[in-house]
Design a protein around this motif. Structure first.
Motif, PDB file in Angstrom:
ATOM      1  N   GLY A  43       0.835  -1.211   0.000  1.00 11.00           N
ATOM      2  CA  GLY A  43       0.000   0.000   0.000  1.00 11.00           C
ATOM      3  C   GLY A  43       0.862   1.249   0.000  1.00 11.00           C
ATOM      4  O   GLY A  43       2.101   1.175  -0.004  1.00 11.00           O
ATOM      5  N   PRO A  44       0.222   2.422   0.013  1.00 12.70           N
ATOM      6  CA  PRO A  44       0.974   3.671  -0.095  1.00 12.70           C
ATOM      7  C   PRO A  44       1.880   4.013   1.093  1.00 12.70           C
ATOM      8  O   PRO A  44       2.984   4.526   0.893  1.00 12.70           O
ATOM      9  N   THR A  45       1.438   3.727   2.312  1.00  7.98           N
ATOM     10  CA  THR A  45       2.303   4.042   3.460  1.00  7.98           C
ATOM     11  C   THR A  45       3.535   3.146   3.419  1.00  7.98           C
ATOM     12  O   THR A  45       4.663   3.584   3.681  1.00  7.98           O
ATOM     13  N   ASP A  46       3.294   1.898   3.048  1.00 12.95           N
ATOM     14  CA  ASP A  46       4.383   0.936   2.891  1.00 12.95           C
ATOM     15  C   ASP A  46       5.385   1.418   1.836  1.00 12.95           C
ATOM     16  O   ASP A  46       6.602   1.323   2.027  1.00 12.95           O
ATOM     17  N   HIS A  94       4.065   6.930  10.317  1.00 18.35           N
ATOM     18  CA  HIS A  94       2.604   7.010  10.277  1.00 18.35           C
ATOM     19  C   HIS A  94       2.212   8.266   9.517  1.00 18.35           C
ATOM     20  O   HIS A  94       3.047   9.122   9.253  1.00 18.35           O
ATOM     21  N   HIS A  95       0.907   8.315   9.176  1.00 23.90           N
ATOM     22  CA  HIS A  95       0.464   9.469   8.404  1.00 23.90           C
ATOM     23  C   HIS A  95      -0.522  10.328   9.197  1.00 23.90           C
ATOM     24  O   HIS A  95      -0.549  10.276  10.430  1.00 23.90           O
ATOM     25  N   ILE A  96      -1.339  11.048   8.496  1.00 22.48           N
ATOM     26  CA  ILE A  96      -2.330  11.948   9.087  1.00 22.48           C
ATOM     27  C   ILE A  96      -3.210  11.267  10.140  1.00 22.48           C
ATOM     28  O   ILE A  96      -3.767  11.929  11.013  1.00 22.48           O
ATOM     29  N   ALA A 164      -7.862   5.579   8.987  1.00 21.43           N
ATOM     30  CA  ALA A 164      -7.016   5.584   7.787  1.00 21.43           C
ATOM     31  C   ALA A 164      -7.269   6.853   6.975  1.00 21.43           C
ATOM     32  O   ALA A 164      -8.325   7.494   7.093  1.00 21.43           O
ATOM     33  N   ALA A 165      -6.315   7.181   6.130  1.00 21.63           N
ATOM     34  CA  ALA A 165      -6.477   8.326   5.231  1.00 21.63           C
ATOM     35  C   ALA A 165      -7.656   8.090   4.300  1.00 21.63           C
ATOM     36  O   ALA A 165      -8.418   9.006   3.982  1.00 21.63           O
ATOM     37  N   SER A 166      -7.813   6.852   3.870  1.00 21.11           N
ATOM     38  CA  SER A 166      -8.916   6.499   2.963  1.00 21.11           C
ATOM     39  C   SER A 166     -10.259   6.634   3.675  1.00 21.11           C
ATOM     40  O   SER A 166     -11.269   6.914   3.041  1.00 21.11           O
ATOM     41  N   HIS A 167     -10.267   6.443   4.976  1.00 21.33           N
ATOM     42  CA  HIS A 167     -11.498   6.671   5.739  1.00 21.33           C
ATOM     43  C   HIS A 167     -11.815   8.172   5.778  1.00 21.33           C
ATOM     44  O   HIS A 167     -12.927   8.608   5.531  1.00 21.33           O
ATOM     45  N   LYS A 187      -7.120  -4.009   5.915  1.00 22.72           N
ATOM     46  CA  LYS A 187      -6.006  -3.653   6.802  1.00 22.72           C
ATOM     47  C   LYS A 187      -4.957  -2.819   6.067  1.00 22.72           C
ATOM     48  O   LYS A 187      -3.784  -2.834   6.397  1.00 22.72           O
ATOM     49  N   GLY A 188      -5.398  -2.132   5.061  1.00 20.90           N
ATOM     50  CA  GLY A 188      -4.493  -1.324   4.251  1.00 20.90           C
ATOM     51  C   GLY A 188      -5.096  -1.249   2.866  1.00 20.90           C
ATOM     52  O   GLY A 188      -5.919  -2.104   2.500  1.00 20.90           O
ATOM     53  N   THR A 189      -4.707  -0.228   2.092  1.00 25.97           N
ATOM     54  CA  THR A 189      -5.308  -0.131   0.769  1.00 25.97           C
ATOM     55  C   THR A 189      -4.544  -0.937  -0.278  1.00 25.97           C
ATOM     56  O   THR A 189      -4.977  -1.000  -1.430  1.00 25.97           O
ATOM     57  N   GLY A 190      -3.424  -1.572   0.126  1.00 21.04           N
ATOM     58  CA  GLY A 190      -2.764  -2.534  -0.780  1.00 21.04           C
ATOM     59  C   GLY A 190      -3.741  -3.658  -1.115  1.00 21.04           C
ATOM     60  O   GLY A 190      -4.089  -3.871  -2.289  1.00 21.04           O
ATOM     61  N   CYS A 205     -10.641   5.934  -2.236  1.00 17.02           N
ATOM     62  CA  CYS A 205      -9.842   7.151  -2.322  1.00 17.02           C
ATOM     63  C   CYS A 205      -8.485   6.755  -1.757  1.00 17.02           C
ATOM     64  O   CYS A 205      -8.399   6.329  -0.605  1.00 17.02           O
ATOM     65  N   ASP A 206      -7.458   6.843  -2.576  1.00 15.93           N
ATOM     66  CA  ASP A 206      -6.169   6.365  -2.107  1.00 15.93           C
ATOM     67  C   ASP A 206      -5.055   7.293  -2.579  1.00 15.93           C
ATOM     68  O   ASP A 206      -5.191   7.998  -3.590  1.00 15.93           O
ATOM     69  N   GLN A 207      -3.947   7.253  -1.824  1.00 17.47           N
ATOM     70  CA  GLN A 207      -2.828   8.130  -2.131  1.00 17.47           C
ATOM     71  C   GLN A 207      -2.272   7.845  -3.530  1.00 17.47           C
ATOM     72  O   GLN A 207      -2.237   6.686  -3.972  1.00 17.47           O
ATOM     73  N   THR A 208      -1.749   8.907  -4.151  1.00 16.10           N
ATOM     74  CA  THR A 208      -1.110   8.746  -5.468  1.00 16.10           C
ATOM     75  C   THR A 208       0.093   7.804  -5.387  1.00 16.10           C
ATOM     76  O   THR A 208       0.462   7.197  -6.382  1.00 16.10           O
TER      77      THR A 208
HETATM   78  N1  ASP Z   1      -3.835   4.297   2.130  1.00 14.08           N
HETATM   79  C1  ASP Z   1      -4.102   3.718   3.414  1.00 14.08           C
HETATM   80  C2  ASP Z   1      -4.906   4.671   4.219  1.00 14.08           C
HETATM   81  O1  ASP Z   1      -5.992   4.825   3.837  1.00 14.08           O
HETATM   82  C3  ASP Z   1      -2.991   3.185   4.158  1.00 14.08           C
HETATM   83  C4  ASP Z   1      -2.147   2.208   3.451  1.00 14.08           C
HETATM   84  O2  ASP Z   1      -2.542   1.085   3.110  1.00 14.08           O
HETATM   85  O3  ASP Z   1      -1.015   2.585   3.281  1.00 14.08           O
HETATM   86  O4  ASP Z   1      -4.510   5.211   5.221  1.00 14.08           O
END
Ligand code: ASP
Length: 328
Positions: A43-46, A94-96, A164-167, A187-190, A205-208
Motif C-alpha cells: 500500500g501507499p504508506t508501505d 505514520h500518516h495523518i 485511515a487516510a482512505s477513511h 487492513k491497508g489499501t494494498g 480514495c487512495d494516495q497517489t
Molecule cells: N492508504 C491507506 C490509508 O488509507 C494506508 C495504506 O494502506 O497505506 O490510510
C-alpha cells in the motif's frame, strides 16, 4: 555515614548510567533498525516507508527493515512502538491518522500521539485520488456522482478502517456529495487495491503513492485528485475542486516517531539520517514520480512534527465531531 555512602553510590550510578547511555548512543546503531508500518505491504504508506528506509540505511550504516503491522485504522503499530524499548531500534512511520485517531477513537485507544512518542520529523505530503474499478461505467466525475446517487444502497467504498487516510477522504467525500455509501474496511489499501482491480469493490480514495501506476496504465478509473492544484506526475487528472466539488481536499502527511524516552543523541542520529535520505536525489525522484512533495529541511525536525501533529489534531477534531463518524 551510611547516608553519605548512599548518596555517593547514587551519584556514581547516575554518572555511570549517563556514561553508559552516552556510549550506547555513540555506538548506535549496532544492528538493524525496524521501521513499523501501520498498514499492509504493497500500500501507499508501505511504499513511502520502503523508499525512506532504504535512504536512511546508508547514513545509519545499517539496514532499516520495514515491518508491516497492519490493522484496520492503523492503530496497532503505534501501540507496539509505544511499548518498545526506547533504544532507537523500533521506529514508527505514520500518516495523518496520528492526528485523526485520537478523535475517532473515543474510548479504548491504547496510545496517545501527543505524549507517548519522541518525534523525528515530517517526511512528505501526498494527495489522494478518487479511483474506481475497471468496469465502472462513469466517464467523468459528474457521471460518477450520478452513479453513486442512483446506486447508493449497493455501491461499495473500500478503506483501510476508521483512522485511515482512505477513511478520512471517504468521510469528506460523503459530506461533500451529501450521500452516504457502504464502506468495506481492509487492513491497508494494498489489499483493497487488489479487490478494486478484481471488481469486488466499486471505488476508493487512495494516495497517489499507490494509484499512480494503476492510473497511468489505465487499469482503474480515476475521477479526481484531492489537491488544490494538479500534480506533475498525473497531469491529466483534474482536481476535484476544478470540477466543482469543494470540501474533499486533503493532503496525507507522513511523520517518523520513536518511543518516548529514546535518548536524544539517538534521536539526533535518526533525524540526521532521515534528512540525508530526503536530500538523496534518488529518493526525491521516486517521491516526485509518486506525486509526493517532500517537506523542506526546516520541517524535517522533531519540533516541526510535534507542532504539525498538534495543529492537525486541533484542525480535524471539530470536522470529525461534525461528521459524527466514530470508531466506538
Ligand atoms: N492508504 C491507506 C490509508 O488509507 C494506508 C495504506 O494502506 O497505506 O490510510
Amino acid at each position: 555515614m551510611k547516608m553519605a555512602m548512599l548518596r555517593l553510590a547514587t551519584a556514581l550510578s547516575v554518572v555511570l548510567g549517563v556514561g553508559a547511555s552516552a556510549a550506547f548512543a555513540q555506538q548506535y546503531p549496532t544492528h538493524n533498525v525496524n521501521m513499523l508500518v501501520p498498514y499492509a505491504a504493497g500500500g501507499p504508506t508501505d511504499t513511502v516507508a520502503r523508499v525512506l528506509a532504504q535512504g536512511m540505511g546508508k547514513p545509519l550504516g545499517t539496514t532499516v527493515i520495514v515491518e508491516n503491522r497492519p490493522s484496520a485504522g492503523g492503530i496497532l503499530a503505534p501501540e507496539v512502538v509505544k511499548n518498545a524499548r526506547p533504544d532507537g531500534y523500533q521506529i514508527l512511520i505514520h500518516h495523518i491518522g496520528m492526528a485523526t485517531i485520537p478523535t475517532l477513537y473515543r474510548t479504548g485507544l491504547r496510545f496517545n500521539p501527543l505524549t507517548d512518542f519522541e518525534y523525528i520529523g515530517l517526511i512528505n505530503e501526498v494527495p489522494m485520488t478518487i479511483v474506481a474499478k475497471p468496469g465502472m461505467p462513469a466517464k467523468n466525475l459528474k457521471e460518477f456522482l450520478d452513479y453513486i446517487k442512483a446506486n447508493k444502497d449497493k455501491v461499495t467504498y473500500a478503506n483501510a478502517g476508521i483512522g485511515a487516510a482512505s477513511h478520512l477522504c471517504g468521510m469528506l467525500f460523503m459530506s461533500a456529495i451529501q450521500t452516504d455509501f457502504l464502506t468495506i474496511p481492509y487492513k491497508g489499501t494494498g489489499p483493497a487495491m487488489n479487490d478494486l482491480l478484481g471488481g469486488q469493490v466499486d471505488f476508493m480514495c487512495d494516495q497517489t503513492t499507490s494509484t499512480t501506476s494503476q492510473i497511468k496504465s489505465g487499469k482503474i478509473k480515476v475521477y479526481g485528485i484531492t489537491s488544490s492544484k494538479r500534480v506533475a506526475s498525473l497531469p491529466e487528472v483534474p482536481t476535484l475542486e476544478e470540477q466543482g466539488l469543494k470540501g474533499a481536499n486533503v493532503g496525507i502527511w507522513h511523520g517518523l516517531y520513536a518511543p518516548k524516552g529514546t535518548p536524544k543523541p539517538v534521536i539526533d542520529k535518526l533525524v540526521a539520517a532521515m534528512q540525508e535520505a530526503l536530500a538523496d536525489p534518488a529518493v526525491q525522484q521516486r517521491f516526485t514520480e509518486l506525486g509526493a512533495v517532500t517537506y523542506p529541511k526546516d520541517k524535517q525536525t522533531p519540533a516541526a512534527l510535534q507542532a504539525h501533529l498538534k495543529a492537525e489534531i486541533d484542525k480535524w477534531a471539530p470536522l470529525i465531531k461534525k461528521a459524527g463518524q466514530y470508531a466506538d
